[in-house]
Design an enzyme around this catalytic site. Structure first.
Site, PDB file in Angstrom:
ATOM      1  N   PHE A 151       0.803  -1.221   0.000  1.00  0.00           N
ATOM      2  CA  PHE A 151       0.000   0.000   0.000  1.00  0.00           C
ATOM      3  C   PHE A 151       0.836   1.272   0.000  1.00  0.00           C
ATOM      4  O   PHE A 151       0.346   2.332  -0.371  1.00  0.00           O
ATOM      5  CB  PHE A 151      -0.949   0.022   1.214  1.00  0.00           C
ATOM      6  CG  PHE A 151      -0.282   0.444   2.501  1.00  0.00           C
ATOM      7  CD1 PHE A 151      -0.083   1.793   2.777  1.00  0.00           C
ATOM      8  CD2 PHE A 151       0.166  -0.487   3.432  1.00  0.00           C
ATOM      9  CE1 PHE A 151       0.542   2.195   3.956  1.00  0.00           C
ATOM     10  CE2 PHE A 151       0.792  -0.091   4.595  1.00  0.00           C
ATOM     11  CZ  PHE A 151       0.979   1.253   4.856  1.00  0.00           C
ATOM     12  N   LYS A 175      -1.236  -6.817  -9.535  1.00  0.00           N
ATOM     13  CA  LYS A 175      -2.260  -6.968  -8.487  1.00  0.00           C
ATOM     14  C   LYS A 175      -1.907  -5.912  -7.442  1.00  0.00           C
ATOM     15  O   LYS A 175      -1.019  -6.102  -6.608  1.00  0.00           O
ATOM     16  CB  LYS A 175      -2.194  -8.375  -7.906  1.00  0.00           C
ATOM     17  CG  LYS A 175      -3.458  -8.890  -7.260  1.00  0.00           C
ATOM     18  CD  LYS A 175      -3.944  -8.096  -6.066  1.00  0.00           C
ATOM     19  CE  LYS A 175      -3.165  -8.321  -4.801  1.00  0.00           C
ATOM     20  NZ  LYS A 175      -3.537  -7.356  -3.717  1.00  0.00           N
ATOM     21  N   GLU A 178      -5.112  -3.852  -2.162  1.00  0.00           N
ATOM     22  CA  GLU A 178      -6.551  -3.560  -2.089  1.00  0.00           C
ATOM     23  C   GLU A 178      -6.817  -2.268  -1.315  1.00  0.00           C
ATOM     24  O   GLU A 178      -7.883  -1.691  -1.426  1.00  0.00           O
ATOM     25  CB  GLU A 178      -7.307  -4.736  -1.453  1.00  0.00           C
ATOM     26  CG  GLU A 178      -6.924  -5.074  -0.008  1.00  0.00           C
ATOM     27  CD  GLU A 178      -5.638  -5.893   0.130  1.00  0.00           C
ATOM     28  OE1 GLU A 178      -4.946  -6.110  -0.886  1.00  0.00           O
ATOM     29  OE2 GLU A 178      -5.334  -6.317   1.268  1.00  0.00           O
ATOM     30  N   SER A 228       5.116  -7.012   3.340  1.00  0.00           N
ATOM     31  CA  SER A 228       5.660  -7.338   4.659  1.00  0.00           C
ATOM     32  C   SER A 228       6.448  -8.651   4.605  1.00  0.00           C
ATOM     33  O   SER A 228       6.248  -9.476   3.709  1.00  0.00           O
ATOM     34  CB  SER A 228       4.513  -7.445   5.663  1.00  0.00           C
ATOM     35  OG  SER A 228       3.565  -8.370   5.185  1.00  0.00           O
ATOM     36  N   CYS A 283       9.714   1.557   3.593  1.00  0.00           N
ATOM     37  CA  CYS A 283      10.605   0.454   3.942  1.00  0.00           C
ATOM     38  C   CYS A 283      12.023   0.975   4.154  1.00  0.00           C
ATOM     39  O   CYS A 283      12.878   0.240   4.620  1.00  0.00           O
ATOM     40  CB  CYS A 283      10.580  -0.611   2.867  1.00  0.00           C
ATOM     41  SG  CYS A 283      11.249  -0.024   1.325  1.00  0.00           S
ATOM     42  N   GLU A 384       9.252  -3.816  13.216  1.00  0.00           N
ATOM     43  CA  GLU A 384       9.012  -2.751  12.226  1.00  0.00           C
ATOM     44  C   GLU A 384       7.769  -1.987  12.680  1.00  0.00           C
ATOM     45  O   GLU A 384       6.666  -2.545  12.695  1.00  0.00           O
ATOM     46  CB  GLU A 384       8.785  -3.351  10.831  1.00  0.00           C
ATOM     47  CG  GLU A 384       8.521  -2.267   9.783  1.00  0.00           C
ATOM     48  CD  GLU A 384       8.314  -2.812   8.373  1.00  0.00           C
ATOM     49  OE1 GLU A 384       7.670  -3.870   8.217  1.00  0.00           O
ATOM     50  OE2 GLU A 384       8.785  -2.155   7.425  1.00  0.00           O
TER      51      GLU A 384
HETATM   52  P1  NAD Z   1       1.321  -6.675   2.896  1.00  0.00           P
HETATM   53  O1  NAD Z   1       2.325  -7.762   2.963  1.00  0.00           O
HETATM   54  O2  NAD Z   1       0.223  -6.688   3.883  1.00  0.00           O
HETATM   55  O3  NAD Z   1       0.605  -6.649   1.445  1.00  0.00           O
HETATM   56  C1  NAD Z   1       1.349  -6.630   0.257  1.00  0.00           C
HETATM   57  C2  NAD Z   1       0.552  -7.326  -0.845  1.00  0.00           C
HETATM   58  O4  NAD Z   1       0.366  -8.698  -0.503  1.00  0.00           O
HETATM   59  C3  NAD Z   1      -0.830  -6.745  -1.078  1.00  0.00           C
HETATM   60  O5  NAD Z   1      -1.057  -6.667  -2.468  1.00  0.00           O
HETATM   61  C4  NAD Z   1      -1.760  -7.738  -0.401  1.00  0.00           C
HETATM   62  O6  NAD Z   1      -3.010  -7.839  -1.056  1.00  0.00           O
HETATM   63  C5  NAD Z   1      -1.005  -9.049  -0.512  1.00  0.00           C
HETATM   64  N1  NAD Z   1      -1.220  -9.923   0.654  1.00  0.00           N
HETATM   65  C6  NAD Z   1      -1.430  -9.541   1.935  1.00  0.00           C
HETATM   66  N2  NAD Z   1      -1.532 -10.622   2.731  1.00  0.00           N
HETATM   67  C7  NAD Z   1      -1.394 -11.712   1.947  1.00  0.00           C
HETATM   68  C8  NAD Z   1      -1.393 -13.111   2.189  1.00  0.00           C
HETATM   69  N3  NAD Z   1      -1.574 -13.599   3.411  1.00  0.00           N
HETATM   70  N4  NAD Z   1      -1.213 -13.943   1.147  1.00  0.00           N
HETATM   71  C9  NAD Z   1      -1.019 -13.458  -0.094  1.00  0.00           C
HETATM   72  N5  NAD Z   1      -1.004 -12.135  -0.389  1.00  0.00           N
HETATM   73  C10 NAD Z   1      -1.179 -11.264   0.615  1.00  0.00           C
HETATM   74  O7  NAD Z   1       2.143  -5.299   2.958  1.00  0.00           O
HETATM   75  P2  NAD Z   1       1.578  -3.817   3.107  1.00  0.00           P
HETATM   76  O8  NAD Z   1       1.067  -3.623   4.495  1.00  0.00           O
HETATM   77  O9  NAD Z   1       0.705  -3.487   1.974  1.00  0.00           O
HETATM   78  O10 NAD Z   1       2.931  -2.970   2.909  1.00  0.00           O
HETATM   79  C11 NAD Z   1       3.777  -2.606   3.965  1.00  0.00           C
HETATM   80  C12 NAD Z   1       4.959  -3.540   4.072  1.00  0.00           C
HETATM   81  O11 NAD Z   1       5.674  -3.566   2.847  1.00  0.00           O
HETATM   82  C13 NAD Z   1       5.979  -3.086   5.126  1.00  0.00           C
HETATM   83  O12 NAD Z   1       6.429  -4.210   5.823  1.00  0.00           O
HETATM   84  C14 NAD Z   1       7.093  -2.490   4.297  1.00  0.00           C
HETATM   85  O13 NAD Z   1       8.370  -2.497   4.908  1.00  0.00           O
HETATM   86  C15 NAD Z   1       7.071  -3.372   3.088  1.00  0.00           C
HETATM   87  N6  NAD Z   1       7.704  -2.725   1.953  1.00  0.00           N
HETATM   88  C16 NAD Z   1       8.924  -3.188   1.577  1.00  0.00           C
HETATM   89  C17 NAD Z   1       9.585  -2.579   0.523  1.00  0.00           C
HETATM   90  C18 NAD Z   1      10.942  -3.055   0.111  1.00  0.00           C
HETATM   91  O14 NAD Z   1      11.426  -2.599  -0.907  1.00  0.00           O
HETATM   92  N7  NAD Z   1      11.572  -3.976   0.831  1.00  0.00           N
HETATM   93  C19 NAD Z   1       8.999  -1.491  -0.135  1.00  0.00           C
HETATM   94  C20 NAD Z   1       7.737  -1.062   0.269  1.00  0.00           C
HETATM   95  C21 NAD Z   1       7.099  -1.693   1.319  1.00  0.00           C
END
Ligand code: NAD
Length: 491
Positions: A151, A175, A178, A228, A283, A384
């Site tokens: 997000f 994708k 959401e 994450s 991140c 985090e």
């Molecule tokens: P998230 O992991 O909750 O969601 C990311 C994506 O995965 C979304 O599209 C979501 O629909 C999908 N998703 C969520 N749960 C899932 C599951 N159980 N099974 C399959 N798909 C699933 O992450 P977020 O809250 O949207 O983003 C924040 C996180 O992203 C933080 O931890 C941040 O550090 C990390 N991030 C990392 C980088 C990097 O370059 N390392 C960059 C940006 C964000």
């Protein structure tokens, strides 16, 4: 209220899914749209994959010089529409308008870099590896590639992958998160103007069910995930078990060391920008700030002043530097971690809880917060936080500080502020992280460099952006050739 459509096979199509969730402005809880979210989104995934597989047949044979032409047009369309896209990012994601624009600038730079694919995709040739035998390597497209994005950078992150994948001859499916699907809806209005082969680039909404369908579809050959750590690990394992190549970028807990020989005023300002930019939802946000000295307090006051000066509010209002966090749940979680830090023994130098923003009383706002002397064996030091919270620590020597940096389970970023070349060199050599900043607060690689997370911040080997992206989105084929004289027909 609009239910968002998918973009599949060159058309806006209604989802098979009846269930939806709301897309919400985190500054005031206004519902902006409804996005398909449920079991049946897997049906949408399968039709997007089928369209992408079909588009691939023609596209992979298209000369690379022609494959990059739409990217030049996309760059100009993104530039022309940057204000509108940035406005949408702020509305659904919460960050300030300036931060949203800066995000899109990084997206555009990736499109520009991918325009160099005709050079980047060139390969290797060795003449006479044995008498009369030549050997060379070709880079060919991988197939249907997928991006699953988080997000916090709804406009930029898909562009760490998309332009390179397309330029390398692949087809693509995005994708989006959401929580923030509107940004990609606008980007796809622009993609629709590129006159690409139908099905080359597709957009599918949904959550876990859509992701699982993408991970299990045998036509999908490559997955680029950002999110994450727990989900990144899951995506990596399930994708790899299904024989796909996977790059999965995860979470972070970024340390910054400040030496007493640094320019303290500059360091305080840059560190505060790193901790509080995007309300800490980056991140590459600095989180644990370690001062090294006998005198513990040399930067404390400057940090408190820099933190206090941040203006918090709705990101589209003039002069706002810091917006809300993404959901009420995130706000509660961050506030819990602040209390937890205090119960673990930290001194609360600045408390951003109970923020009251006039006109936005329902928003998920937390103001800049500073915890001093967080317990080294506690929960907060290693979790985090993903909110505007700084943990301030003191250590006696740079060696102690580097050991602390290297005890981190993550490895997205580590930074040092110093005026000593020797300290800088020691640190960049020893720090156990993939992106290093020396007198830099957010060590975000430019598009021509890989976004090099390590440890629990990354699962895979090739990262997003630059040459790594070219390698990830191509498979190598080695050809060994012999043309013996005696086999050559005489005319
Ligand atoms: P998230 O992991 O909750 O969601 C990311 C994506 O995965 C979304 O599209 C979501 O629909 C999908 N998703 C969520 N749960 C899932 C599951 N159980 N099974 C399959 N798909 C699933 O992450 P977020 O809250 O949207 O983003 C924040 C996180 O992203 C933080 O931890 C941040 O550090 C990390 N991030 C990392 C980088 C990097 O370059 N390392 C960059 C940006 C964000």
């Amino acid at each position: 209220m609009e239910i968002l459509k998918n973009y599949i096979n060159g058309s806006w199509t209604q989802s098979s899914e009846n269930e939806t969730i709301n897309v919400v402005n985190p500054a005031n809880q206004e519902v902006l749209a409804m996005v398909p979210f449920g079991d049946k989104t897997a049906i949408d995934v399968d039709s997007a994959v089928a369209a992408a597989a079909e588009a691939l047949k023609e596209w992979r044979e298209t000369p690379v010089m022609r494959r990059v032409q739409p990217l030049f047009k996309l760059k100009y369309l993104l530039e022309e529409n940057i204000d509108e896209i940035a406005r949408l990012i702020t509305l659904e994601c919460g960050k300030s308008f300036a931060e949203s624009k800066a995000e899109m600038q990084r997206a555009i730079e990736n499109v520009e870099t991918a325009c160099g694919t005709p050079m980047l995709i060139q390969s290797e040739f060795s003449e006479n590896v044995a008498p009369g035998i030549d050997e060379f390597m070709i880079r060919q497209a991988v197939g249907v590639c997928v991006c699953i994005s988080p997000f916090n950078f709804p406009g930029m992150i898909p562009f760490w992958f998309l332009p390179y994948a397309i330029a390398c001859g692949n087809s693509f499916i995005i994708k989006p998160s959401e929580k923030v699907p509107l940004t990609m809806m606008k980007v796809f209005e622009l993609i629709d103007q590129l006159e690409l082969p139908k099905g080359l680039i597709n957009l599918v909404h949904g959550g876990k069910q859509s992701v699982d369908a993408l991970l299990d579809n045998p036509e999908v050959k490559a997955i680029s995930f950002v999110g994450s750590t727990n989900v990144a690990r899951y995506i990596y394992q399930r994708g790899a078990a299904n024989g796909k190549r996977v790059q999965a970028q995860g979470g972070a807990k970024n340390p910054v060391i400040v030496m007493p020989d640094a320019d303290i005023e500059m360091a305080a300002k840059i560190v505060a920008d790193s901790v509080y930019g995007c309300a800490g939802q980056r991140c590459l946000a600095a989180s644990n700030i370690i001062t090294v000295a006998d005198d513990k307090g040399f930067i404390k006051e400057a940090l408190v002043e820099a933190a206090k000066s941040k203006t918090t509010g709705f990101g589209l209002d003039a002069g706002i530097e810091m917006g809300p966090v993404i959901t009420p749940d995130s706000k509660s979680r961050v506030e819990y971690l602040i209390s937890k830090g205090v119960s673990e023994g930290a001194n609360l130098l600045l408390d951003g809880r109970n923020a009251n923003i006039s006109g936005y009383e329902k928003g998920n706002f937390i103001k800049p917060t500073i915890l001093e002397n967080v317990a080294l064996d506690g929960e907060v030091i290693k979790t985090e936080i993903f909110g505007p919270v700084m943990s301030l620590l003191h250590m006696k020597t740079i060696d102690d500080a580097i050991d602390f940096v290297n005890s981190n389970n993550y490895g997205n970023m580590a930074c040092l502020f110093t005026s000593s070349g020797l300290n800088a060199r020691t640190f960049r050599n020893r720090a156990n992280a993939g992106n290093i900043g020396i007198n830099i607060g957010v060590a975000a690689p430019m598009a021509q460099f890989p976004f090099s997370g390590w440890n629990n911040s990354f699962f895979g080997d090739l990262h997003g952006q630059g040459r790594h992206a070219i390698e990830f989105f191509t498979q190598t084929k080695v050809v060994i050739e012999r043309w013996p004289k005696e086999w050559t027909r005489k005319f």
